[in-house]
Design a protein around this motif. Structure first.
Motif: not given
Length: 543
Positions: A112-115, A117-119, A121-122
């Motif tokens: 959940y905290e990895s780049p 995962y955020y990518e 979501i974006e």
């Protein structure tokens, strides 16, 4: 708003057009007019982005959708009709598929905290926003509505596109184009392969869609119905009229008369000035005046008169022997292809001198009946051709039957007899074959040029029963007018299959309607037939 700024196109050092600028506003419905070779199709391709100009540019908002239907198509493939039409939504469906995959990734990943995962979501956020902007679309319902409007039946939906003729595949492309919900629709001869009912459906769609349209078409009634602005391409420049085609013709005539008046006055002034220079060029006391007039002529901007066809050539069919009283009689004629019944118990009587039109949706048997009359297919029932019937036949594929190794001139010279041989060059000119074209091999001609050449051949044959299957496809309005006038003066019997209402109007006096496996006779012209059919449809709608 789409802006066309300073467009220029040059081929081999000569300019097709230069410094063309205009703006396409929302809801504009524009007819693009001009003689063959003026650059209409080239201009459409540039706006569509499929061809680059030599100079200038086309500017459009980043989210604007420009959809283009070219005159000549198309690729065959193994997709069904429905799946091929659905390709209009391919981009949206691909985004939905990608979104589903990304959402699946979010449910199974635990970083959940990895780049990464955020990518994801974006990306989900971006794709969701794009899809939301499309609105909720029932893709299947939209595809079905468009295909039915263009003349397909539900039984066609799962058939592979390779089973359909070029005309029907063109309709599939038209369906894909309309389904994109474009901001600007570009259409190059869209009615060439549409029957009358499909043309009427397309008219209603374009008039009521609220989208901008630019159309090239030789169907006068279609152009008048859907457009409110006319842009003429002529002599490398454009004239922009905020009126429909018929009104444009009036204004164009007035403009040309004004140009001609200004040209004549200028030529008179030039002649008088040259005469003055010639008379006084050796006179010392007049030296300054002479030099002043010479400089004036050097700087003079000459008035140009827009090109116009001044040909008054009237083409006439050569006289043919008189036929019997009834050139065509069919008695209970029927035709099936495997399990498909095209028509049944069709009884037609065509009298000498009749001018009849076969109308109906594509696939209802119009061309099949012509093939039966020509003896090209087997059928049930009895087909009788009258005494001394000399048939001239123009098939839909007539252009492809020409000998590609002959020149344009040879093609006509081989069929011309008598005095007409002295007028071959005039006839070729009337059908837009200039001196540069006479020695061209038929094999290098475009489809439209071949059609015109095939039509000339037909005009030179002594016949008393003319059968024409879609003769006006690829003919421009002037050529159609020449052909129509020749047919009006034709003394024999005429059978016409055509979707061109303007061409048929005033030319035919009897209509045979093909539909529901039957052939029905109407003793009226095409305009009366269409008006009455509309009334019938309204009554059916009320019921």
């Amino acid at each position: 708003m789409i802006s066309i700024d300073g467009l220029a196109v040059e081929f081999g050092g000569s300019a097709l057009f230069s410094d063309i600028s205009f703006v396409v506003n929302e809801n504009d419905r524009i007819a693009l007019m001009g003689k063959n070779g003026a650059g209409k199709s080239t201009l459409l391709k540039i706006i569509a982005g499929v061809q680059k100009p030599s100079k200038g540019r086309v500017s459009a908002p980043g989210d604007a959708v420009i959809a283009y239907l070219p005159q000549h198509l198309m690729t065959e493939n193994k997709r069904s009709v429905f799946d091929e039409a659905s390709q209009a939504f391919a981009q949206v469906l691909a985004m939905q598929k990608e979104l589903d995959e990304l959402n699946h990734q979010l449910t199974i990943r635990t970083d959940y905290e990895s780049p990464e995962y955020y990518e994801i979501i974006e990306k989900v956020s971006q794709l969701s926003e794009k899809l939301y902007s499309q609105g909720e679309i029932n893709f299947n319902a939209e595809v079905e509505k468009i295909l039915l409007g263009l003349g397909f039946v539900r039984e066609d939906f799962q058939r592979p596109t390779s089973e359909f003729s070029g005309g029907w595949r063109m309709r599939i492309e038209l369906a894909k184009l309309l389904l994109q919900n474009p901001d600007l629709i570009l259409l190059d001869e869209p009615t060439n392969h549409l029957d009358i009912e499909s043309v009427q459906w397309l008219e209603e769609f374009l008039v009521n869609s609220g989208k901008a349209v630019i159309v090239i078409s030789h169907d006068r009634a279609f152009v008048d119905r859907i457009t409110s602005r006319t842009i003429e391409v002529t002599m490398g420049r454009i004239y922009d009229y905020k009126v429909n085609y018929t009104k444009y013709l009036e204004l164009r005539k007035e403009r040309r008369e004004q140009q001609q008046k200004a040209y004549d006055e200028q030529q008179k002034m030039i002649a008088e000035t040259k005469e003055y220079i010639e008379r006084f060029k050796g006179t010392y006391s007049k030296t300054n005046q002479v030099q002043s007039r010479v400089r004036m002529l050097d700087k003079l901007q000459l008035v140009e008169v827009d090109e116009v066809d001044n040909s008054r050539l009237r083409l006439r069919f050569p006289p043919a022997p008189r036929s019997g009283s009834y050139p065509v009689i069919t008695d209970n004629v029927s035709k099936s292809y495997d399990d498909l019944l095209v028509f049944d118990k069709a009884s037609i009587t065509i009298h000498r001198g009749d001018r009849v039109s076969f109308v109906g949706k594509n696939g209802e048997g119009k061309s099949t009946m012509i093939k039966a009359i020509m003896g090209q297919i087997d059928h049930g029932g009895t087909m009788t051709l009258g005494h001394n019937a000399k048939i001239g036949y123009f098939a839909q594929n007539e252009a492809s039957l020409l000998d590609g190794d002959l020149t344009v001139f040879q093609t006509i010279d081989d069929v011309a007899v008598g005095d007409i041989r002295t007028k071959i060059k005039d006839i070729l000119g009337a059908f837009m074959f200039g001196a540069d074209d006479w020695d061209k091999k038929v094999g290098v001609l475009s489809g439209g040029e071949r059609t015109r050449l095939a039509m000339i051949k037909l005009l030179l044959e002594p016949v008393n029963l003319l059968i024409l299957d879609e003769p006006t496809n690829h003919l421009d309005m002037r050529t159609k007018d020449i052909l129509k006038q020749a047919l009006l003066e034709f003394e024999g019997t005429l059978i016409l299959v055509s979707h061109d209402r303007d061409f048929l109007d005033g030319l035919v006096t009897k209509v045979f309607e093909f539909g529901n496996k039957r052939v029905k006779e109407h003793l009226e012209g095409i305009q009366e037939f269409l008006e009455r059919k509309k009334m019938e449809n309204l009554q059916e709608l009320e019921v």
